[in-house]
Design a protein around this motif. Structure first.
Motif, PDB file in Angstrom:
ATOM      1  N   PHE A   4      60.301  46.734  48.193  1.00  0.00           N
ATOM      2  CA  PHE A   4      60.274  46.881  46.739  1.00  0.00           C
ATOM      3  C   PHE A   4      60.121  45.522  46.058  1.00  0.00           C
ATOM      4  O   PHE A   4      59.343  45.366  45.123  1.00  0.00           O
ATOM      5  CB  PHE A   4      61.544  47.588  46.257  1.00  0.00           C
ATOM      6  CG  PHE A   4      61.577  47.818  44.779  1.00  0.00           C
ATOM      7  CD1 PHE A   4      60.746  48.755  44.199  1.00  0.00           C
ATOM      8  CD2 PHE A   4      62.429  47.093  43.975  1.00  0.00           C
ATOM      9  CE1 PHE A   4      60.767  48.968  42.824  1.00  0.00           C
ATOM     10  CE2 PHE A   4      62.453  47.287  42.607  1.00  0.00           C
ATOM     11  CZ  PHE A   4      61.624  48.231  42.028  1.00  0.00           C
ATOM     12  N   ALA A   5      60.855  44.530  46.541  1.00  0.00           N
ATOM     13  CA  ALA A   5      60.776  43.179  45.962  1.00  0.00           C
ATOM     14  C   ALA A   5      59.382  42.587  46.129  1.00  0.00           C
ATOM     15  O   ALA A   5      58.864  41.937  45.216  1.00  0.00           O
ATOM     16  CB  ALA A   5      61.827  42.270  46.599  1.00  0.00           C
ATOM     17  N   SER A   6      58.753  42.814  47.277  1.00  0.00           N
ATOM     18  CA  SER A   6      57.403  42.265  47.480  1.00  0.00           C
ATOM     19  C   SER A   6      56.393  42.968  46.585  1.00  0.00           C
ATOM     20  O   SER A   6      55.474  42.330  46.058  1.00  0.00           O
ATOM     21  CB  SER A   6      56.988  42.351  48.941  1.00  0.00           C
ATOM     22  OG  SER A   6      56.829  43.686  49.350  1.00  0.00           O
ATOM     23  N   LEU A   7      56.557  44.269  46.359  1.00  0.00           N
ATOM     24  CA  LEU A   7      55.662  44.981  45.445  1.00  0.00           C
ATOM     25  C   LEU A   7      55.844  44.491  44.007  1.00  0.00           C
ATOM     26  O   LEU A   7      54.876  44.332  43.273  1.00  0.00           O
ATOM     27  CB  LEU A   7      55.913  46.490  45.518  1.00  0.00           C
ATOM     28  CG  LEU A   7      55.475  47.175  46.807  1.00  0.00           C
ATOM     29  CD1 LEU A   7      55.912  48.628  46.818  1.00  0.00           C
ATOM     30  CD2 LEU A   7      53.973  47.061  46.999  1.00  0.00           C
ATOM     31  N   GLU A   8      57.078  44.230  43.621  1.00  0.00           N
ATOM     32  CA  GLU A   8      57.346  43.687  42.291  1.00  0.00           C
ATOM     33  C   GLU A   8      56.704  42.310  42.132  1.00  0.00           C
ATOM     34  O   GLU A   8      56.166  41.985  41.077  1.00  0.00           O
ATOM     35  CB  GLU A   8      58.852  43.597  42.039  1.00  0.00           C
ATOM     36  CG  GLU A   8      59.524  44.932  41.817  1.00  0.00           C
ATOM     37  CD  GLU A   8      59.109  45.573  40.507  1.00  0.00           C
ATOM     38  OE1 GLU A   8      59.012  44.865  39.492  1.00  0.00           O
ATOM     39  OE2 GLU A   8      58.877  46.790  40.511  1.00  0.00           O
ATOM     40  N   MET A   9      56.779  41.500  43.192  1.00  0.00           N
ATOM     41  CA  MET A   9      56.187  40.166  43.144  1.00  0.00           C
ATOM     42  C   MET A   9      54.671  40.253  42.978  1.00  0.00           C
ATOM     43  O   MET A   9      54.079  39.512  42.192  1.00  0.00           O
ATOM     44  CB  MET A   9      56.524  39.376  44.410  1.00  0.00           C
ATOM     45  CG  MET A   9      55.966  37.964  44.396  1.00  0.00           C
ATOM     46  SD  MET A   9      55.924  37.176  45.992  1.00  0.00           S
ATOM     47  CE  MET A   9      54.689  38.134  46.825  1.00  0.00           C
ATOM     48  N   VAL A  10      54.038  41.155  43.685  1.00  0.00           N
ATOM     49  CA  VAL A  10      52.593  41.337  43.583  1.00  0.00           C
ATOM     50  C   VAL A  10      52.225  41.782  42.171  1.00  0.00           C
ATOM     51  O   VAL A  10      51.283  41.262  41.561  1.00  0.00           O
ATOM     52  CB  VAL A  10      52.085  42.340  44.644  1.00  0.00           C
ATOM     53  CG1 VAL A  10      50.650  42.752  44.368  1.00  0.00           C
ATOM     54  CG2 VAL A  10      52.209  41.744  46.032  1.00  0.00           C
ATOM     55  N   ASP A  11      52.983  42.723  41.615  1.00  0.00           N
ATOM     56  CA  ASP A  11      52.727  43.200  40.261  1.00  0.00           C
ATOM     57  C   ASP A  11      52.912  42.075  39.241  1.00  0.00           C
ATOM     58  O   ASP A  11      52.104  41.916  38.331  1.00  0.00           O
ATOM     59  CB  ASP A  11      53.655  44.371  39.934  1.00  0.00           C
ATOM     60  CG  ASP A  11      53.393  44.934  38.551  1.00  0.00           C
ATOM     61  OD1 ASP A  11      52.220  45.167  38.216  1.00  0.00           O
ATOM     62  OD2 ASP A  11      54.379  45.155  37.809  1.00  0.00           O
ATOM     63  N   LEU A  12      53.954  41.283  39.426  1.00  0.00           N
ATOM     64  CA  LEU A  12      54.204  40.159  38.531  1.00  0.00           C
ATOM     65  C   LEU A  12      53.077  39.125  38.625  1.00  0.00           C
ATOM     66  O   LEU A  12      52.607  38.614  37.612  1.00  0.00           O
ATOM     67  CB  LEU A  12      55.552  39.516  38.877  1.00  0.00           C
ATOM     68  CG  LEU A  12      56.130  38.530  37.894  1.00  0.00           C
ATOM     69  CD1 LEU A  12      56.413  39.197  36.556  1.00  0.00           C
ATOM     70  CD2 LEU A  12      57.422  37.944  38.454  1.00  0.00           C
TER      71      LEU A  12
ATOM     72  N   GLY B  70      50.494  38.070  35.681  1.00  0.00           N
ATOM     73  CA  GLY B  70      50.347  36.667  35.312  1.00  0.00           C
ATOM     74  C   GLY B  70      48.901  36.211  35.340  1.00  0.00           C
ATOM     75  O   GLY B  70      48.452  35.485  34.447  1.00  0.00           O
ATOM     76  N   ASN B  71      48.175  36.638  36.359  1.00  0.00           N
ATOM     77  CA  ASN B  71      46.752  36.281  36.450  1.00  0.00           C
ATOM     78  C   ASN B  71      45.954  36.880  35.295  1.00  0.00           C
ATOM     79  O   ASN B  71      45.099  36.206  34.700  1.00  0.00           O
ATOM     80  CB  ASN B  71      46.156  36.734  37.782  1.00  0.00           C
ATOM     81  CG  ASN B  71      46.601  35.870  38.930  1.00  0.00           C
ATOM     82  OD1 ASN B  71      46.970  34.719  38.740  1.00  0.00           O
ATOM     83  ND2 ASN B  71      46.578  36.427  40.127  1.00  0.00           N
ATOM     84  N   ARG B  72      46.230  38.150  34.970  1.00  0.00           N
ATOM     85  CA  ARG B  72      45.531  38.790  33.855  1.00  0.00           C
ATOM     86  C   ARG B  72      45.854  38.081  32.538  1.00  0.00           C
ATOM     87  O   ARG B  72      44.972  37.856  31.705  1.00  0.00           O
ATOM     88  CB  ARG B  72      45.903  40.272  33.771  1.00  0.00           C
ATOM     89  CG  ARG B  72      45.237  41.139  34.813  1.00  0.00           C
ATOM     90  CD  ARG B  72      45.424  42.616  34.527  1.00  0.00           C
ATOM     91  NE  ARG B  72      46.807  43.003  34.362  1.00  0.00           N
ATOM     92  CZ  ARG B  72      47.634  43.349  35.342  1.00  0.00           C
ATOM     93  NH1 ARG B  72      47.199  43.351  36.594  1.00  0.00           N
ATOM     94  NH2 ARG B  72      48.877  43.706  35.090  1.00  0.00           N
TER      95      ARG B  72
END
Length: 152
Positions: free
Chosen positions: A36-44, A48-50
Motif C-alpha cells: 500500500f505504501a509503495s502504491l501511495e508513493m507511485v501515486d504521489l 508531482g510530475n503532472r
C-alpha cells in the motif's frame, strides 16, 4: 510415553501452531502495508510530475489547480506519517517547493494575499526541514529557480 508426556507434547504442538499462525498473520500484514505504501508513493510521484509539468507548460490557472491538487496529496501523506518509501524530509521539501511555486503564480495573477500565505508556508516548511538554510523570501526564490532550471 506417559499421559503427562503426551499432554506436554500436545500442548507444545498447540502453542507452536498458534505462534506460527500469528507470525504468519503479522508478516502478511507487513507485506500488505508495504505494498500500500509503495502504491501511495507511485501515486504521489505521478501527481508531482503532472503538477510540475503543468507549472512549466500550462496556463497559470491550470498550473495553480494542478499544484494545489498535489499539495493536498502531500498534506495527506504528511498526515499519514513516514513510510519506508517517503520520509518527512522529502515531504517537507516537496511541500516547500510546491508552496513557493504557488506563491509565484498567485503573485503573477495579482493575488498578493494568497501569494504571501504560500510564501509563509514555504518558509515554514524550509525551517521544519532543519537542513535547509533558506531563511527569507529571496533565498527561497533563488532555491526554487535553481531547482526549476535544473529540472528542464
Amino acid at each position: 510415553m506417559t499421559k503427562k508426556s503426551w499432554l506436554c507434547c500436545g500442548g507444545c504442538l498447540v502453542v507452536g501452531l498458534a505462534v506460527g499462525y500469528f507470525y504468519a498473520q503479522a508478516s502478511a500484514g507487513r507485506v500488505v502495508a508495504n505494498t500500500f505504501a509503495s502504491l501511495e508513493m507511485v501515486d504521489l510521484g505521478d501527481s508531482g510530475n503532472r503538477a510540475f509539468q503543468a507549472y512549466q507548460h500550462e496556463t497559470i490557472p491550470v498550473a495553480i489547480y494542478s499544484l494545489s491538487e498535489y499539495l493536498d496529496k502531500l498534506k495527506a501523506a504528511e498526515q499519514a506519517g513516514e513510510t519506508p518509501f517517503v520520509s518527512s524530509q522529502i515531504l517537507s521539501i516537496d511541500m516547500m517547493l510546491t508552496h513557493a511555486r504557488l506563491a509565484k503564480l498567485f503573485e503573477q495573477t495579482g493575488q498578493t494575499n494568497l501569494s504571501e500565505q504560500h510564501f509563509s508556508e514555504a518558509l515554514g516548511c524550509a525551517k521544519a526541514d532543519g537542513k535547509l538554510t533558506i531563511k527569507n523570501r529571496d533565498a527561497l526564490l533563488d532555491f526554487v529557480a535553481k531547482i526549476d532550471k535544473g529540472a528542464k
